[in-house]
Design an enzyme around this catalytic site. Structure first.
Site, PDB file in Angstrom:
ATOM      1  N   CYS A 106      -3.955   4.986   0.972  1.00  0.00           N
ATOM      2  CA  CYS A 106      -5.030   5.346  -0.168  1.00  0.00           C
ATOM      3  C   CYS A 106      -6.140   3.890   0.099  1.00  0.00           C
ATOM      4  O   CYS A 106      -5.826   2.433  -0.163  1.00  0.00           O
ATOM      5  CB  CYS A 106      -5.173   5.066  -1.726  1.00  0.00           C
TER       6      CYS A 106
ATOM      7  N   CYS B 177      -8.095   2.042  -2.416  1.00  0.00           N
ATOM      8  CA  CYS B 177      -6.986   1.424  -2.912  1.00  0.00           C
ATOM      9  C   CYS B 177      -7.263  -0.030  -2.456  1.00  0.00           C
ATOM     10  O   CYS B 177      -7.351  -1.104  -3.736  1.00  0.00           O
ATOM     11  CB  CYS B 177      -5.963   1.970  -3.173  1.00  0.00           C
TER      12      CYS B 177
END
Length: 328
Positions: A80, A83
């Protein structure tokens, strides 16, 4: 934000009252234990401010820890990219806030059961997703990469709600740095601590009239006391639904939508049962089709229910918007 029930006092299955009292008691026990160890010459236990959590440690590091300090969960994954932008900001803020919250990082690929449980409960659609736990109660904060200024605002609101509604004041400054925290002298008891404690005990025992009088007494001297405002709103709600025949009330409201008292009673029952959006929608719809004194009575009741849930709860914000649209 829900623990005003968090609220962040959250959904009121009117365990909200009991949950807040129990959370305060657990928080006080944790503080007392730290003080006992320090008085005995022991160091305050070091608590990491950023911790990787898995399914084996989740109960202890998140749920149990949340009775002492707000725990912010960062759901992330290696693949991700957003993230990787958000996580370092959260980690830096955890250090900067120095024990006011703990950051728990959960790798969703390695801990799918945890993520699925929160996804189902809170409707999380993707990551990064940030959720708080306060006194064991989940509070959705935000999803996706978010500006730091907005993150700070959310964290500040979370910390305020945790303290005001649940008595959770966080870790001692420096406790997360691996060195004993110096808590200094205890703060003197506030002038309303005794009456508030007595009111909460009366509420716990189901002595609703006594609790109402006690909270009203505090507010007569301190109109802005948020703990008394919340307690009074909850006590009045419980008093209104005491002894109601729920089936008969619901039938009356369904048979005659113009029966304002029946609509108010059903909304009270819905809120007390944790059906918060249903309660709000019913009263907003009733405001829309009434006028004059009836409309004002319904509006006032809806504002009272907002107080029970807590102004930071997103469901309250949504219902306030709907109310404004039908009023104006």
């Amino acid at each position: 934000m829900q623990p005003r029930n968090m609220s962040m006092s959250g959904a009121v299955d009117l365990a909200a009252v009991k949950a807040a009292a129990e959370a305060k008691e657990k928080a006080e026990q944790a503080r007392s234990e730290r003080e006992r160890r320090q008085a005995a010459g022991g160091a305050a236990p070091s608590v990491p401010l950023v911790v990787d959590v898995d399914e084996a440690t989740f109960q202890e590091e998140v749920m149990q820890r949340s009775t002492e300090v707000p725990v912010v969960i960062d759901f992330w994954a290696e693949w991700c990219q957003p993230c990787k932008q958000l996580s370092p900001v959260l980690e830096r803020l955890a250090e900067e806030y120095d024990g006011k919250f703990v950051l728990a990082k959960v790798d969703v690929d390695a801990n799918q059961m945890i993520f699925q449980a929160f996804s189902q409960q809170l409707g999380i659609q993707g990551i990064p997703a940030i959720v708080a736990i306060v006194a064991g109660q989940p509070v959705p904060l935000f999803t996706g990469v978010t500006p730091e200024a907005q993150i700070r605002q959310v964290l500040d609101e979370l910390i305020t709600v945790a303290e005001q509604q649940f008595g959770i004041t966080g870790l001692p400054a420096g406790a997360g740095a691996g060195e004993p925290g110096d808590e200094g002298a205890e703060e003197p008891a506030g002038p309303h601590d005794g009456p508030l404690a007595a009111a909460a005990e009366a509420l716990d025992r189901g002595e609703l009239e006594g609790a109402i009088l006690a909270y009203e007494s505090v507010l007569a001297n301190a109109p802005a006391n948020t703990e008394a405002q919340l307690g009074l709103a909850q006590a009045r709600l419980l008093h209104r639904i005491e002894g109601l025949d729920a089936q008969a009330v619901r039938k009356a409201a369904a048979d005659d939508p113009s029966d304002i008292e029946a609509q108010l009673r059903v909304a009270d029952l819905d809120l007390a049962g944790g059906h918060v959006p249903d309660a709000f929608s019913r009263l907003v719809d009733t405001v829309a089709r009434t006028a004059g004194d009836e409309r004002e009575a319904v509006r006032v009741r809806l504002l009272a229910l907002f107080e029970v849930v807590g102004g930071e709860d997103p469901r309250v914000a949504k219902a306030r918007g709907a109310l404004s649209r039908v009023l104006f």
